[in-house]
Design an enzyme around this catalytic site. Structure first.
Site, mmCIF file in Angstrom:
data_model
loop_
_atom_site.group_PDB
_atom_site.id
_atom_site.type_symbol
_atom_site.label_atom_id
_atom_site.label_comp_id
_atom_site.label_asym_id
_atom_site.label_seq_id
_atom_site.Cartn_x
_atom_site.Cartn_y
_atom_site.Cartn_z
ATOM 1 N N SER A 9 0.845 -1.186 0.000
ATOM 2 C CA SER A 9 0.000 0.000 0.000
ATOM 3 C C SER A 9 0.886 1.243 0.000
ATOM 4 O O SER A 9 2.068 1.153 -0.342
ATOM 5 C CB SER A 9 -0.928 -0.036 1.224
ATOM 6 N N ASN A 10 0.347 2.396 0.345
ATOM 7 C CA ASN A 10 1.162 3.616 0.382
ATOM 8 C C ASN A 10 0.608 4.575 1.434
ATOM 9 O O ASN A 10 -0.383 4.265 2.097
ATOM 10 C CB ASN A 10 1.221 4.266 -1.011
ATOM 11 N N ARG A 11 1.223 5.723 1.591
ATOM 12 C CA ARG A 11 0.918 6.609 2.714
ATOM 13 C C ARG A 11 -0.287 7.514 2.487
ATOM 14 O O ARG A 11 -0.611 8.326 3.334
ATOM 15 C CB ARG A 11 2.151 7.483 3.016
ATOM 16 N N SER A 12 -0.943 7.390 1.368
ATOM 17 C CA SER A 12 -2.092 8.257 1.124
ATOM 18 C C SER A 12 -3.237 7.908 2.087
ATOM 19 O O SER A 12 -3.538 6.741 2.313
ATOM 20 C CB SER A 12 -2.558 8.065 -0.321
ATOM 21 N N ALA A 76 -4.528 7.243 -4.736
ATOM 22 C CA ALA A 76 -3.116 6.900 -4.959
ATOM 23 C C ALA A 76 -3.079 5.422 -5.344
ATOM 24 O O ALA A 76 -2.775 4.555 -4.520
ATOM 25 C CB ALA A 76 -2.324 7.152 -3.688
#
Ligand code: CTP
Length: 205
Positions: A9-12, A76
């Protein structure tokens, strides 16, 4: 998913997208929110479609985009996913583990040609440098009416923050800076900009 217990996943946080939904509802628009997994509750009044993977999001958007006047792509989305999802939990073995990734489909980049969308198309660009050049590249490549760019390397704005500061790049070469403000205020400004583009398009057609 990488295996049954791990994912990429990512930090969004999704806050910018949810703020736009709230602002659009407050301006009495009908809203369909296609959302990946986030720790936020959507505002009452939107039709919510919850998805997990980039592929699910592509399908959900493809199914619904024909029915909307404007599509705002704030997610994102992962650019790559594991080439193979392991059925079992991957056990640790050597000192290194190489994970093979393959490209996901670009949802925004598919809207014009593959999904035949001719409404107002808004993209986002989270960058850590060369903002204008990268944003204008995406604007052209993905056929957007405008792109909303921000510098996620700056403290206090962008990912996970309640504030944002963005620059809107338009097709005619102009741009508009929205100074640091709450995501709520930025969302309201963006909805007004979208309404303006819709009105201008209708007047021109
Ligand atoms: N986007 C999308 N589908 C993807 C990747 C991105 O719809 N698979 C959309 C995002 O929602 C955003 C825009 O494309 O509106 C730009 O996303 P970004 O990740 O900044 O751009 P990329 O095209 O992935 O380019 P790069 O990773 O090279 O910055």
């Amino acid at each position: 998913m990488i295996d049954p217990v791990r994912y990429l996943s990512n930090r969004s946080s999704g806050k910018m997208g949810y703020a736009i939904v709230k602002a659009a509802l407050a301006s009495r628009h009908e809203v369909v929110l296609v959302s990946g997994p986030v720790a936020l509750s959507p505002s009452d009044g939107a039709e919510v479609v919850s998805v997990e993977s980039a592929e699910d999001m592509y399908d959900a958007v493809a199914e619904r985009i024909g029915g909307v006047d404007a599509a705002v792509m704030t997610a994102a989305v992962a650019d790559y996913r594991p080439a193979k999802v392991s059925d079992d939990k991957i056990k640790k073995s050597g000192e290194r583990l190489v994970l093979e990734l393959e490209r996901t489909r670009d949802i925004l980049g598919s809207a014009r040609d593959l999904m035949a969308f001719d409404g107002v198309l808004v993209g986002f660009a989270a960058e850590t440098g060369n903002i204008e050049a990268y944003a204008r590249g995406k604007l052209e490549r993905k056929g957007c009416d405008f792109i909303v760019a921000n510098d996620v390397s700056q403290e206090g704005i962008g990912f996970q923050s309640d504030q944002n500061e963005v620059t809107v790049f338009y097709r005619n070469g102009s741009s508009q800076h929205l100074p640091r403000a709450s995501k709520k205020e930025i969302g309201e400004s963006l909805v007004k900009i979208i309404e303006g583009v819709l009105v201008a398009r209708r007047a021109g057609s």
